[in-house]
Design an enzyme around this catalytic site. Structure first.
Site, PDB file in Angstrom:
ATOM      1  N   CYS A 126     -47.106 -11.785 103.372  1.00 50.71           N
ATOM      2  CA  CYS A 126     -46.950 -11.387 101.862  1.00 50.71           C
ATOM      3  C   CYS A 126     -48.322 -11.894 101.113  1.00 50.71           C
ATOM      4  O   CYS A 126     -48.774 -11.264 100.337  1.00 50.71           O
ATOM      5  CB  CYS A 126     -45.499 -12.331 101.433  1.00 50.71           C
ATOM      6  SG  CYS A 126     -45.751 -14.189 101.962  1.00 50.71           S
ATOM      7  N   SER A 157     -37.637 -19.901  99.487  1.00 49.51           N
ATOM      8  CA  SER A 157     -37.713 -18.466  99.869  1.00 49.51           C
ATOM      9  C   SER A 157     -38.514 -18.279 101.197  1.00 49.51           C
ATOM     10  O   SER A 157     -38.567 -17.253 101.919  1.00 49.51           O
ATOM     11  CB  SER A 157     -38.825 -17.861  98.888  1.00 49.51           C
ATOM     12  OG  SER A 157     -40.105 -18.122  99.144  1.00 49.51           O
ATOM     13  N   GLY A 161     -37.708 -17.278 109.815  1.00 48.36           N
ATOM     14  CA  GLY A 161     -38.604 -16.213 110.100  1.00 48.36           C
ATOM     15  C   GLY A 161     -39.841 -16.514 109.863  1.00 48.36           C
ATOM     16  O   GLY A 161     -40.785 -16.821 110.553  1.00 48.36           O
ATOM     17  N   ASN A 267     -42.958 -13.712  97.047  1.00 48.18           N
ATOM     18  CA  ASN A 267     -43.584 -13.513  98.326  1.00 48.18           C
ATOM     19  C   ASN A 267     -42.807 -12.461  99.383  1.00 48.18           C
ATOM     20  O   ASN A 267     -43.410 -11.898 100.052  1.00 48.18           O
ATOM     21  CB  ASN A 267     -43.537 -14.814  99.086  1.00 48.18           C
ATOM     22  CG  ASN A 267     -42.283 -15.574  99.122  1.00 48.18           C
ATOM     23  OD1 ASN A 267     -41.735 -16.047  98.224  1.00 48.18           O
ATOM     24  ND2 ASN A 267     -42.130 -16.170 100.398  1.00 48.18           N
TER      25      ASN A 267
END
EC number: 1.2.1.10
Length: 299
Positions: A126, A157, A161, A267
């Site tokens: 991101c 956020s 992962g 993001n």
């Protein structure tokens, strides 16, 4: 001839689900299947609710399905290293949203045209999507000797992962600043900010340049921001670029579209928006090729 290209998503987490909702608006892509590895995953349940085929068997569930042409991998860097050769053998185009970087870095505002024939592209990270184009724009005018970016994102956020991928995230972003951005040396830092209410994604881009042509640099940055806004409407300059001798500081804020994920998750929004922008162009090309084939067959 079909009107849309069939696609699959591996990884029904935050990024996979945001992708699914964005692709449901695509004129060129139809998400056929969403796969994960946890049968009771919320993401798989949500995909089923929206009429998608689902499987908890992971990549196995889509290998061999000739209808699926494009596969979005929203798992982890380690998983994509295993998936990439399997997808290639199966003749599928892989759009990798992990920091695995098996294929070339794809930043649509900079690299779109040259990568439409690639079988595997990497959406960097991101922060890479947010900062690399700015470094590229400055480098074209001023020759960037060093680029350092600090990406600050809301802790909320950052799902499992993102957290598992932190090392690969900083490494891949730094490499993209050099390979795509054109900086002689790149460095990336990520900060997870636990503030409540959650903050918007903010990227501070520091560059040192050889030819500090202030008007040229400002114009190049503004032009690039305009290009990115076309596929990430919430992308903006927080303040005008600050030029101090050979040092340029650019601060970018990214607000998410707020459709599936909250607005503070810019993001995640920027990487899924970039993946969709690229995938749409690939699908357009595949549809044109299918059409040309049909015309030849009936000619």
């Amino acid at each position: 001839m079909s009107n849309k290209i069939k696609a699959a998503i591996i990884g029904p987490g935050n990024i996979g689900m945001d992708l699914m909702f964005k692709l449901m608006r695509s004129k060129y892509i139809d998400v056929d299947t969403v796969v994960g590895i946890i049968p009771e995953s919320e993401g798989l349940a949500l995909a089923r609710k929206h009429g998608k085929k689902t499987s908890a068997e992971g990549i196995k569930a889509i290998l061999g399905n000739k209808d699926i042409k494009i596969v979005f991998d929203a798992t982890s860097a380690k998983a994509h290293l295993k998936h990439a050769p399997l997808l290639e053998q199966d003749g599928k185009i892989a759009i990798d949203l992990t920091p695995a970087a098996v294929g070339p870095y794809c930043v649509p505002a900079v690299t779109m045209e040259e990568q439409l024939n690639c079988k595997n592209v990497n959406m960097v990270t991101c922060a890479g999507q947010a900062t690399t184009p700015i470094v590229y724009a400055i480098n074209k005018i001023a020759d960037v000797k060093y680029a350092e970016i600090v990406a600050t994102i809301s802790s909320r956020s950052a799902g499992p992962g993102t957290r598992q991928n932190i090392d690969e995230f900083t490494e891949t972003t730094a490499k993209a600043l050099e390979k795509i951005g054109g900086a002689d040396k790149g460095k990336a830092i990520i900060i997870l900010n636990p503030a409540e209410p959650p903050i918007m994604m903010r990227n501070t881009i520091y560059t040192r340049v050889a030819n500090p042509d202030a008007p040229g640099i400002i114009e190049a940055i503004e032009e690039m921001v305009g290009k990115i806004k076309k596929y990430v409407p919430g992308y903006r300059l927080k303040v005008p670029p600050i030029i101090d001798g050979d040092k340029i500081t650019t601060i970018i804020e990214v607000e998410g579209e707020g459709a599936y994920l909250p607005k503070y998750a810019g993001n995640l929004d920027i990487i899924t928006a970039a993946a969709v922008a690229f995938a749409d162009e690939v699908a357009k090309k595949l549809l044109a090729e299918e059409q040309a084939k049909e015309v030849r067959a009936h000619g």
